[in-house]
Design a protein around this motif. Sequence first.
Motif, PDB file in Angstrom:
ATOM      1  N   LEU A 180       0.826  -1.202   0.000  1.00  0.00           N
ATOM      2  CA  LEU A 180       0.000   0.000   0.000  1.00  0.00           C
ATOM      3  C   LEU A 180       0.864   1.257   0.000  1.00  0.00           C
ATOM      4  CD1 LEU A 180      -2.822   1.311   0.286  1.00  0.00           C
ATOM      5  CD2 LEU A 180      -2.552   1.098   2.770  1.00  0.00           C
ATOM      6  N   ILE A 181       1.873   1.286   0.833  1.00  0.00           N
ATOM      7  CA  ILE A 181       2.746   2.458   0.922  1.00  0.00           C
ATOM      8  C   ILE A 181       3.450   2.722  -0.401  1.00  0.00           C
ATOM      9  CG2 ILE A 181       4.883   3.315   1.993  1.00  0.00           C
ATOM     10  CD1 ILE A 181       3.941   1.783   4.552  1.00  0.00           C
ATOM     11  N   SER A 182       4.005   1.669  -0.995  1.00  0.00           N
ATOM     12  CA  SER A 182       4.767   1.867  -2.227  1.00  0.00           C
ATOM     13  C   SER A 182       3.867   2.248  -3.392  1.00  0.00           C
ATOM     14  CB  SER A 182       5.567   0.602  -2.563  1.00  0.00           C
ATOM     15  OG  SER A 182       4.730  -0.528  -2.670  1.00  0.00           O
ATOM     16  N   ARG A 183       2.622   1.772  -3.400  1.00  0.00           N
ATOM     17  CA  ARG A 183       1.704   2.130  -4.489  1.00  0.00           C
ATOM     18  C   ARG A 183       1.201   3.559  -4.367  1.00  0.00           C
ATOM     19  NH1 ARG A 183      -2.133  -2.452  -6.740  1.00  0.00           N
ATOM     20  NH2 ARG A 183      -0.971  -4.350  -6.290  1.00  0.00           N
ATOM     21  N   VAL A 184       0.892   3.992  -3.163  1.00  0.00           N
ATOM     22  CA  VAL A 184       0.236   5.279  -2.973  1.00  0.00           C
ATOM     23  C   VAL A 184       1.235   6.422  -2.832  1.00  0.00           C
ATOM     24  CG1 VAL A 184      -1.345   6.572  -1.476  1.00  0.00           C
ATOM     25  CG2 VAL A 184      -1.763   4.152  -1.922  1.00  0.00           C
ATOM     26  N   LEU A 185       2.387   6.163  -2.253  1.00  0.00           N
ATOM     27  CA  LEU A 185       3.305   7.242  -1.897  1.00  0.00           C
ATOM     28  C   LEU A 185       4.561   7.297  -2.757  1.00  0.00           C
ATOM     29  CD1 LEU A 185       3.005   6.934   1.982  1.00  0.00           C
ATOM     30  CD2 LEU A 185       1.721   8.405   0.425  1.00  0.00           C
ATOM     31  N   SER A 186       4.612   6.524  -3.830  1.00  0.00           N
ATOM     32  CA  SER A 186       5.760   6.597  -4.735  1.00  0.00           C
ATOM     33  C   SER A 186       5.301   6.304  -6.154  1.00  0.00           C
ATOM     34  CB  SER A 186       6.853   5.604  -4.320  1.00  0.00           C
ATOM     35  OG  SER A 186       6.408   4.281  -4.473  1.00  0.00           O
ATOM     36  N   ALA A 331      -6.574   1.953   0.744  1.00  0.00           N
ATOM     37  CA  ALA A 331      -6.652   0.613   1.321  1.00  0.00           C
ATOM     38  C   ALA A 331      -8.006  -0.028   1.024  1.00  0.00           C
ATOM     39  CB  ALA A 331      -6.404   0.670   2.827  1.00  0.00           C
ATOM     40  N   ALA A 332      -9.073   0.750   1.156  1.00  0.00           N
ATOM     41  CA  ALA A 332     -10.410   0.227   0.871  1.00  0.00           C
ATOM     42  C   ALA A 332     -10.567  -0.091  -0.612  1.00  0.00           C
ATOM     43  CB  ALA A 332     -11.461   1.234   1.322  1.00  0.00           C
ATOM     44  N   GLU A 333      -9.996   0.743  -1.476  1.00  0.00           N
ATOM     45  CA  GLU A 333     -10.120   0.552  -2.913  1.00  0.00           C
ATOM     46  C   GLU A 333      -9.344  -0.672  -3.391  1.00  0.00           C
ATOM     47  OE1 GLU A 333     -11.770   1.499  -6.548  1.00  0.00           O
ATOM     48  OE2 GLU A 333     -12.144   2.418  -4.591  1.00  0.00           O
ATOM     49  N   LEU A 334      -8.151  -0.875  -2.824  1.00  0.00           N
ATOM     50  CA  LEU A 334      -7.293  -1.967  -3.277  1.00  0.00           C
ATOM     51  C   LEU A 334      -7.661  -3.309  -2.658  1.00  0.00           C
ATOM     52  CD1 LEU A 334      -3.797  -0.201  -3.216  1.00  0.00           C
ATOM     53  CD2 LEU A 334      -4.995  -1.041  -5.244  1.00  0.00           C
ATOM     54  N   TYR A 335      -7.988  -3.317  -1.368  1.00  0.00           N
ATOM     55  CA  TYR A 335      -8.066  -4.587  -0.642  1.00  0.00           C
ATOM     56  C   TYR A 335      -9.449  -4.930  -0.087  1.00  0.00           C
ATOM     57  CZ  TYR A 335      -3.139  -3.265  -0.654  1.00  0.00           C
ATOM     58  OH  TYR A 335      -1.891  -2.840  -1.029  1.00  0.00           O
ATOM     59  N   ARG A 336     -10.386  -3.967  -0.069  1.00  0.00           N
ATOM     60  CA  ARG A 336     -11.719  -4.253   0.462  1.00  0.00           C
ATOM     61  C   ARG A 336     -11.635  -4.948   1.827  1.00  0.00           C
ATOM     62  NH1 ARG A 336     -13.268  -1.095  -2.823  1.00  0.00           N
ATOM     63  NH2 ARG A 336     -14.948  -1.354  -4.324  1.00  0.00           N
ATOM     64  N   GLY A 337     -11.196  -4.225   2.818  1.00  0.00           N
ATOM     65  CA  GLY A 337     -10.928  -4.799   4.129  1.00  0.00           C
ATOM     66  C   GLY A 337     -12.099  -5.546   4.731  1.00  0.00           C
ATOM     67  N   GLY A 338     -11.778  -6.525   5.566  1.00  0.00           N
ATOM     68  CA  GLY A 338     -12.797  -7.313   6.230  1.00  0.00           C
ATOM     69  C   GLY A 338     -12.267  -7.875   7.542  1.00  0.00           C
ATOM     70  N   HIS A 339     -12.682  -9.093   7.890  1.00  0.00           N
ATOM     71  CA  HIS A 339     -12.264  -9.769   9.125  1.00  0.00           C
ATOM     72  C   HIS A 339     -12.602  -8.924  10.363  1.00  0.00           C
ATOM     73  CE1 HIS A 339     -10.158 -12.358   6.353  1.00  0.00           C
ATOM     74  NE2 HIS A 339      -9.347 -11.401   5.989  1.00  0.00           N
ATOM     75  N   LEU A 340     -13.705  -8.219  10.304  1.00  0.00           N
ATOM     76  CA  LEU A 340     -14.024  -7.297  11.394  1.00  0.00           C
ATOM     77  C   LEU A 340     -14.407  -8.025  12.680  1.00  0.00           C
ATOM     78  CD1 LEU A 340     -15.974  -4.535   9.446  1.00  0.00           C
ATOM     79  CD2 LEU A 340     -13.598  -4.525  10.197  1.00  0.00           C
ATOM     80  N   LEU A 341     -14.965  -9.212  12.563  1.00  0.00           N
ATOM     81  CA  LEU A 341     -15.319  -9.967  13.764  1.00  0.00           C
ATOM     82  C   LEU A 341     -14.061 -10.359  14.544  1.00  0.00           C
ATOM     83  CD1 LEU A 341     -17.339 -11.400  15.596  1.00  0.00           C
ATOM     84  CD2 LEU A 341     -17.179 -13.390  14.088  1.00  0.00           C
TER      85      LEU A 341
END
Length: 475
Positions: A180-186, A331-341
């Motif tokens: 995420l860091i390398s994609r967004v910040l470089s 992060a939401a756009e690339l990975y669609r976060g989950g595992h909230l439980l």
Amino acid sequence: MQAAIIEGIFPRSSRLPASRELARELKVSRNTVINVYENLMAQGYVIARTGSGTWIAEALPEGCLQSPLAPQDTQTLPSKQATISRRGATLLGHATASPYQWGAFVPGAPDVAAFPHKLFSQIQARLSREPDVHRLIYSSGGGCPDLRHALAGYLRVARSVRADAEQIIITEGIHQAVDLISRVLSDQGDTAWIEEPGYWGTRNLLRINGLKIRAVPVDEQGLIADLPPRTKAPKLIFVTPSHQYPLGVHLSLERRQQLLALARRHNSLVVEDDYDSEFRFSGHPHPSLQGLEPDAPVIYMGTFSKTLYPALRIGYMVVPRNLVEPMRIAAAELYRGGHLLIQRALAEFIQAGHFSEHIRRMRLLYSQRRRFLYGLIERYLGPEFLPVVNHDAGLHLVMNLPDGCDDVAIAASALRRGVKVRALSQYYMLPQSRRGLLMGYACVDERQCQDAFGILKACLADAGIRPRNTSVFAR
């Protein structure tokens, strides 16, 4: 249907749909389906079990493989080979993920059996009985709010990190954070500094995302943060300041100040990987680089892979305030976060004090195992094989080997005999003469450690490596 059974589309010993359901799905009469089932039963392809429906026979009738339903003379057309992209070929050509992640002496592997699984499962089970729609959908807010709040409090006390919950983004481990860091910040072609030697996972992610990598040497005080004249300033600087991976050195205060000054001067961003800082066995813990100065140009990364267990796949980043919103959206756009439980369960685990208690118990256990392995090296090989840098911390140590020996071949020989060490030379980008073996001790009890060490000692002897006092080597 007979052809589907023969071809394995319906696996043997599997249950067929009820005749009424299949008739409704195929839009035919139920009598038609019943007739087909009866014909298949008469031929031995299916059996009926009273009260449980119709099942594919475990043993099909003889000769079914020569069934006229199977084409005999069909010409097979050659399939076109899938084309791997240049980027994919680069990734595969530098792939280093090992299939061996457990046992003596896998570096960085925690004792996953010592985790309080029953307690954690009870927390999860209780939460799962209390359904909450917000735990069952995609996460676009950087992760579970409860976990971010729990982490903010923990990191302030344990690691001197300057952060509130809004600055924390939950990830699926360090690799996702680096990606995420390398994609967004470089951008492609930007320069990134990594430690030499350093973690190959970071190196490969930066390479696949198109960054130019500069390997910056590490000495007994850590990364040498020096920018020679006419050298392009780095966009990103990746460091492991509390316990350098793999050598174990600590980035000194002077070097930390130099690094932060360089980052501010050239508008660079330091990425602090604090992968196993909880496990320091003597002296005071080293505070984070991120907390050294207010609004430091640092992204702080951590993970539960070492403290709890790797399959949990939960890590986190603490990002500067001006980057919170873009990083969270990306992060939401690339990975669609989950595992909230499971994140909510982990938050409760931390807030109830179970996490700190687990760390205390593991710190004691790992300290004992480290001393035992250190003692084996000293007793049976001699002081020249002891780690060059003896920082009493982490989940592995580096056993020193004579310059010029083939540590890769020694590691391969040990693996063939069931002992999983890693060659130090493979952590370097540039040619060098230093040789050694990374040896993880956290997941190995004393009996297993002694047995595996005996095998490793034999591998060293086969490679012609002997201590000065050969009598102890023969014990």
